[in-house]
Scaffold this active site. Structure first.
Site, mmCIF file in Angstrom:
data_model
loop_
_atom_site.group_PDB
_atom_site.id
_atom_site.type_symbol
_atom_site.label_atom_id
_atom_site.label_comp_id
_atom_site.label_asym_id
_atom_site.label_seq_id
_atom_site.Cartn_x
_atom_site.Cartn_y
_atom_site.Cartn_z
ATOM 1 N N MET A 1 -2.301 0.376 15.381
ATOM 2 C CA MET A 1 -3.583 0.689 16.583
ATOM 3 C C MET A 1 -3.669 -0.614 17.025
ATOM 4 O O MET A 1 -4.818 -1.358 17.753
ATOM 5 C CB MET A 1 -5.399 0.516 15.886
ATOM 6 C CG MET A 1 -5.043 2.452 15.896
ATOM 7 S SD MET A 1 -6.764 3.323 15.805
ATOM 8 C CE MET A 1 -7.723 2.550 15.080
ATOM 9 N N GLY A 2 -2.824 -1.690 17.033
ATOM 10 C CA GLY A 2 -3.229 -2.847 16.883
ATOM 11 C C GLY A 2 -3.424 -3.601 16.793
ATOM 12 O O GLY A 2 -3.602 -3.175 15.435
ATOM 13 N N HIS B 1 -0.346 -5.381 8.881
ATOM 14 C CA HIS B 1 0.666 -4.806 9.526
ATOM 15 C C HIS B 1 2.323 -5.253 9.701
ATOM 16 O O HIS B 1 2.956 -4.070 9.563
ATOM 17 C CB HIS B 1 0.573 -4.129 11.560
ATOM 18 C CG HIS B 1 -1.083 -4.062 11.220
ATOM 19 N ND1 HIS B 1 -2.472 -4.740 11.397
ATOM 20 C CD2 HIS B 1 -1.557 -2.532 11.371
ATOM 21 C CE1 HIS B 1 -3.214 -4.037 11.609
ATOM 22 N NE2 HIS B 1 -2.492 -2.446 11.319
ATOM 23 N N LYS C 1 -4.102 0.854 2.051
ATOM 24 C CA LYS C 1 -5.307 0.266 2.404
ATOM 25 C C LYS C 1 -5.475 1.477 2.407
ATOM 26 O O LYS C 1 -7.180 1.667 2.690
ATOM 27 C CB LYS C 1 -5.055 -1.028 3.726
ATOM 28 C CG LYS C 1 -6.523 -0.821 4.165
ATOM 29 C CD LYS C 1 -7.147 -1.561 4.180
ATOM 30 C CE LYS C 1 -8.842 -1.908 4.621
ATOM 31 N NZ LYS C 1 -9.147 -1.568 6.049
ATOM 32 N N SER D 1 -8.235 -5.013 10.895
ATOM 33 C CA SER D 1 -8.513 -5.617 12.050
ATOM 34 C C SER D 1 -9.658 -5.667 12.052
ATOM 35 O O SER D 1 -10.413 -6.437 12.697
ATOM 36 C CB SER D 1 -7.844 -4.452 13.172
ATOM 37 O OG SER D 1 -6.344 -4.480 13.021
ATOM 38 N N ARG D 2 -10.836 -5.024 12.111
ATOM 39 C CA ARG D 2 -12.090 -4.968 12.235
ATOM 40 C C ARG D 2 -13.001 -6.050 11.089
ATOM 41 O O ARG D 2 -13.938 -6.624 11.434
ATOM 42 C CB ARG D 2 -12.614 -4.092 11.256
ATOM 43 C CG ARG D 2 -12.205 -2.976 11.955
ATOM 44 C CD ARG D 2 -13.445 -1.195 11.616
ATOM 45 N NE ARG D 2 -13.576 -0.250 12.820
ATOM 46 C CZ ARG D 2 -12.345 0.771 12.824
ATOM 47 N NH1 ARG D 2 -11.478 0.835 11.335
ATOM 48 N NH2 ARG D 2 -12.253 1.742 13.429
HETATM 49 P P1 AMP Z 1 -4.167 1.094 11.870
HETATM 50 O O1 AMP Z 1 -3.592 -0.429 13.087
HETATM 51 O O2 AMP Z 1 -5.534 -0.242 11.022
HETATM 52 O O3 AMP Z 1 -4.562 2.029 11.836
HETATM 53 O O4 AMP Z 1 -3.337 0.694 10.533
HETATM 54 C C1 AMP Z 1 -1.757 1.123 10.931
HETATM 55 C C2 AMP Z 1 -1.526 1.054 9.341
HETATM 56 O O5 AMP Z 1 -1.759 -0.761 8.902
HETATM 57 C C3 AMP Z 1 -2.068 2.043 8.744
HETATM 58 O O6 AMP Z 1 -0.912 2.567 7.928
HETATM 59 C C4 AMP Z 1 -2.397 1.548 7.695
HETATM 60 O O7 AMP Z 1 -2.694 1.470 5.674
HETATM 61 C C5 AMP Z 1 -1.922 -0.312 7.797
HETATM 62 N N1 AMP Z 1 -2.788 -0.913 6.788
HETATM 63 C C6 AMP Z 1 -3.831 -2.098 7.774
HETATM 64 N N2 AMP Z 1 -4.533 -2.995 6.818
HETATM 65 C C7 AMP Z 1 -3.169 -3.002 6.034
HETATM 66 C C8 AMP Z 1 -3.035 -3.832 4.499
HETATM 67 N N3 AMP Z 1 -4.599 -4.848 4.356
HETATM 68 N N4 AMP Z 1 -2.375 -3.905 3.995
HETATM 69 C C9 AMP Z 1 -1.685 -2.709 4.211
HETATM 70 N N5 AMP Z 1 -1.219 -1.600 4.716
HETATM 71 C C10 AMP Z 1 -2.282 -1.998 5.810
#
Ligand code: AMP
Length: 286
Positions: A32-33, A39, A156, A193-194
Site C-alpha cells: 500500500m506504499g 517492504h 508481519k 507504515s502506521r
Molecule cells: P502493506 O503496505 O502494509 O500492505 O504491506 C505490504 C507487504 O509488506 C505485506 O506483505 C506486509 O506483510 C509486508 N510488511 C509490512 N511491514 C513489514 C515488516 N515490518 N516486516 C516484513 N514485512 C512487512
C-alpha cells in the site's frame, strides 16, 4: 535500470508481455506504499529470486472498514519510487481506484474473494470485518493482472499470509507465495507504515508491544507452555495505556487456537496506542 511507474492495467500487461517474450521470471510484491525497510526486504527477496520485480502501490479502499484510516493513510509515491529503485525493482504499478474498481460506487457490483469464516472470525478479522475479503480480492486481481511466478508477503501480517497461502492452494493459483521475515527497528518496534502516526511518547508505549512478545518468547524458552500463563507474561509487560485488542496463540500450520504449546505456534498481538492500531507477532518454535 531505473524503475518504471505505470498507472494503467493495459500498459502494465504490455510491459509484462515483453518480459515474458524474453523468458523472464517475475516476482510481485503487493504493497500500500509508504515504503519502509520492511517492504524493502520483500523487494530485495523478490529481486534475488526472479529476473523482474514488480511492486504494486495501491491503498486498497475495499480492505478498510468504515471509520478506519483510509483517507489519512500516508501516500508517498515519490519516496516509494526511490526506495523501490534502491531495492532493484523494475516496475511500480500504481493504479487509481477507478482503474482497479470501475464500479466502486456500486460496491455490490464487485465480485469478491472471501476466505472461510472460521479463519477470519479470529485475530484481525474479528474486529476488521470484511478486511480479508478486500485483501483477497485485490490480491487476486493483482495476480490476474501480473501473473507472477512468485509473490512475496511479510510475516508481519501473519494472518494475511496464512489466508493468501490458503487462497492460492484452494483456488489453484499458479503462483509461489514467498514468506518474508518480519523486520523491526533496532529497538524492537515492528516496522509499519502506521508508525508514522505515532508521537514520540506513543512510540515509547508502542515499544511495549514487542517487549511483551519478547518476554513471552523468553518464558516459553524457559519451559512455560501453557498459553494462559504466557498471556499473563505478555500483559504484565504491556504499558497500561496500550489498549489490547487481542493476544492470541495459534498453531503455525492450522491457525487454530492453542492452549498448551506442542508444535510451532504464532503469538500475535493487536493493540491501540492512542488512535493507532498496531500488530506484531513472534513465532514460538518447538
Ligand atoms: P502493506 O503496505 O502494509 O500492505 O504491506 C505490504 C507487504 O509488506 C505485506 O506483505 C506486509 O506483510 C509486508 N510488511 C509490512 N511491514 C513489514 C515488516 N515490518 N516486516 C516484513 N514485512 C512487512
Amino acid at each position: 535500470m531505473s524503475v518504471v511507474v505505470v498507472n494503467k492495467i493495459d500498459e502494465l500487461r504490455n510491459l509484462i508481455k515483453d518480459f515474458r517474450k524474453q523468458d523472464k521470471t517475475i516476482a510481485l510484491v503487493p504493497t500500500m506504499g509508504c515504503l519502509h525497510n520492511g517492504h524493502k526486504s520483500l523487494m530485495e527477496k523478490a529481486h534475488s529470486i526472479a529476473d523482474v520485480t514488480i511492486i504494486s502501490v495501491f491503498v486498497n479502499p475495499i480492505q478498510f472498514c468504515p471509520g478506519e484510516d483510509y483517507d489519512k493513510y500516508p501516500r508517498t509515491l515519490q519516496n516509494d519510487i526511490e526506495v523501490a529503485e534502491s531495492a532493484g525493482v523494475s516496475v511500480i504499478f500504481a493504479p487509481s481506484v477507478s482503474e482497479m474498481y470501475p464500479n466502486l460506487n456500486k460496491f455490490s457490483d464487485i465480485t469478491m474473494v472471501v476466505p472461510p469464516y472460521e479463519l477470519t472470525d479470529i485475530m484481525c478479522g474479528k474486529s476488521r470485518v470484511g478486511h480479508f475479503d478486500g485483501v483477497e480480492t485485490v490480491v487476486t486481481k493483482l495476480f490476474n493482472i501480473v501473473q507472477p511466478d512468485y509473490a512475496c508477503f511479510g510475516m508481519k501480517d501473519i494472518q494475511q499470509l496464512f489466508l493468501i497461502k490458503k487462497m492460492v492452494k484452494d483456488l489453484n493459483m499458479p503462483v509461489e507465495i514467498v514468506p518474508c521475515p518480519l523486520v523491526r527497528e533496532e529497538n524492537g518496534l515492528a516496522l509499519s507504515s502506521r508508525n508514522k502516526y505515532l508521537s514520540d511518547d506513543e512510540k515509547v508505549k508502542a515499544l511495549t508491544i514487542s517487549k511483551s512478545l519478547f518476554a513471552i518468547k523468553e518464558s516459553f524458552k524457559l519451559g512455560i507452555k501453557d498459553t494462559k500463563k504466557l498471556f499473563d507474561v505478555g500483559l504484565t509487560n504491556l504499558d497500561k495505556n496500550v489498549e489490547l485488542e487481542y493476544l492470541e496463540f495459534v498453531d503455525f500450520d492450522t491457525f487454530q487456537k492453542v492452549d498448551d504449546i506442542k508444535s510451532n505456534t504464532i503469538c500475535a498481538i493487536a493493540a491501540r496506542v492512542g488512535d493507532v492500531r498496531l500488530i506484531d507477532n513472534v513465532i514460538l518454535e518447538v
